[in-house]
Write an enzyme that holds these catalytic residues in place. Structure first.
Site, short mmCIF file in Angstrom:
data_model
loop_
_atom_site.label_atom_id
_atom_site.label_comp_id
_atom_site.label_asym_id
_atom_site.label_seq_id
_atom_site.Cartn_x
_atom_site.Cartn_y
_atom_site.Cartn_z
CB CYS A 198 -21.83 1.43 -6.20
SG CYS A 198 -20.87 2.88 -6.23
CG ASP A 218 -2.25 0.89 0.95
OD1 ASP A 218 -2.76 0.82 -0.22
OD2 ASP A 218 -2.57 1.61 1.99
CB CYS A 233 -17.51 3.84 0.55
SG CYS A 233 -19.13 2.85 0.19
CB CYS A 261 -19.43 -8.77 -2.15
SG CYS A 261 -18.46 -10.15 -3.17
CB CYS A 299 -18.22 -11.93 -10.58
SG CYS A 299 -17.10 -11.29 -9.64
CB CYS A 304 -22.92 -11.66 -8.97
SG CYS A 304 -23.06 -10.72 -7.56
CB CYS A 316 -20.29 -4.69 -6.29
SG CYS A 316 -19.74 -5.48 -7.81
#
Ligand code: B12
Ligand code: SF4
Ligand code: SF4
Length: 355
Positions: A195, A130, A237, A244, A185, A188, A191
């Site tokens: 959102c 990160d 968020c 999910c 996924c 699906c 998400c």
């Protein structure tokens, strides 16, 4: 030989608290570089710097370590069960799960143990997690740790997406993953539909300028059109992960470990708005705050206050009045928005002090 060392390294990572460990070759991430450049050129990055600042560097492990041959990628879970909601009717705001505590410190500690084991054998090893030097999800994808969800989060098979990711870049000859993890996924699109701001503009593509997780970190005024959608969030968020199905299925199968002392899932908005700069930086300094200016925490707090508070609560009236009289025009403007929303509209105090 390479596979013996690879197995040992994997075990060191697991023993030090990683939930998954994989190995990727240290080849440049050419497609990711092209995507960073495309998204930057089209403005999808919303002015973010991070890995977008220098796409060539952040997609080339050899820019971290000349002669790099492999990436040992680690994932560490930050799935923690939220304690019961706060009591009383003081306005509070939610913090995204990855920031309830410093999960990156635990991740770096485990990756550090892997690096130490490699250096014992005389190899070079650099930890990156990160820190914008490397696109972490792509490293993890290449290491066979997970697949890209439509939310663009990396999901681990059977374990969901609540993971932070990082890597050890090394010149050791390790055995890379045989193949990437296949898409999980399917049809699906929970998400995309879930959102709050429509930020997932295509499968795997997040428009940062609409994404609440970026808007709370971005400098300047919080865009008016997304203020209501911020709801009671102050930092980060989680919506695209909360909805999910693989994450939900996991919660049904295994209870998440409970929160520990010091975890901070909520903050008291009155406390935030009454704290001075030093207190705010002392308490929230590990969050990404633009230019380390606490006014941006106050800005976010005022939006959350406008969305959630009761306009007749005396504490709310007190902090709003103080913010309406602030010398900082950014604070006054967000306070005015919150006051209007709570039915306490008052004229903005004339700007007497420059920004
Ligand atoms: C910039 C950044 C952000 C930005 C932009 C995120 C984004 N999606 O672009 C903002 C501030 C919005 C953000 C938010 C969050 N972030 Co962030 N962020 C980063 C950072 C610093 C760089 C990411 C980057 O370079 N992206 C580059 C772009 C090109 O990659 P991408 O958007 O993932 O796109 C990929 C897909 O499009 C995929 N792809 C290509 N074609 C196709 C086709 C299909 C069909 C699909 C599905 C995918 C796909 O390939 C692309 C990469 O090559 C990394 C740390 C790091 N150094 O890597 C953390 C990181 C990605 N963030 C992380 C986290 C935890 C979050 C949040 C959950 C935090 C929160 N709760 O608020 C949210 C999640 C929001 C979301 N839906 O992505 C974790 C992700 C862990 C995981 N399991 O995926 C990371 C890896 C930090 C870490 N080291 O752990 N983040
Ligand atoms: S983090 Fe929130 S705003 Fe950003 S893509 Fe996910 S659900 Fe949308
Ligand atoms: S909500 Fe559905 S489409 Fe989105 S990442 Fe999760 S499984 Fe994939």
């Amino acid at each position: 030989m390479a596979d013996v060392l690879t197995d040992e390294i994997r075990q060191v990572g697991l023993d030090h608290g990683l939930d998954a460990v994989g190995v990727a070759p240290a080849e440049p991430f050419e497609e990711t570089r092209a995507l960073l450049e495309e998204r930057k050129a089209s403005g999808l990055h919303g002015g973010m710097q991070f890995t977008y600042r220098n796409p060539r560097r952040s997609t080339d492990p050899r820019a971290v370590l000349a002669g790099a041959r492999a990436l040992v990628v680690g994932a560490r879970s930050y799935r923690v069960a939220g304690p019961d909601g706060p009591e009383g009717n003081q306005p509070t705001a939610r913090v995204a799960r990855y920031s309830w505590r410093d999960h990156y410190a635990d991740l770096r500690h485990a990756l550090g143990a892997v690096a130490d084991r490699l250096t014992v054998d005389g190899w070079q090893a650099e930890v990156r997690a990160d820190d914008n030097a490397l696109v972490d999800r792509e490293a993890a994808y290449r290491a066979g740790i997970g697949w890209y969800g439509k939310s663009s989060n990396l999901l681990l098979p059977g374990k969901g997406s609540w993971f932070v990711l990082g890597a050890v870049v090394t010149d050791a000859p390790l055995e890379p993953a045989a193949q990437p993890v296949a898409d999980g996924c399917g049809a699906c699109h929970a998400c995309v539909d879930g959102c709050p701001t429509g930020a997932i503009v295509a499968p795997g593509v997040v428009a940062a300028r609409r994404c609440l997780a970026w808007l709370v970190q971005a400098p300047g005024s919080f865009p008016v059109e997304f203020r209501a959608a911020l709801g009671d969030r102050i930092y980060g968020c989680d919506e695209c992960q909360e909805v999910c199905p693989p994450n939900r299925a996991l919660d049904r199968r295994h209870r998440a470990p409970p929160a520990v002392a010091g975890d901070e899932p909520w903050v008291d908005l009155v406390e935030v708005l009454e704290a001075d700069d030093a207190e705010l930086l002392g308490r929230f300094g590990r969050w990404y705050i633009p230019d380390r200016q606490p006014r941006y925490l106050r800005r976010n707090a005022l939006v959350a206050l406008g969305n959630t508070a009761h306009g007749d609560n005396p504490d709310v009236i007190r902090v709003l009045d103080a913010a309406l009289a602030s010398a900082d025009p950014l604070i006054r403007e967000h306070a005015q928005w919150a006051a209007d929303r709570l039915g306490r509209g008052q004229p903005v105090v004339p700007a007497s002090t420059p920004a």
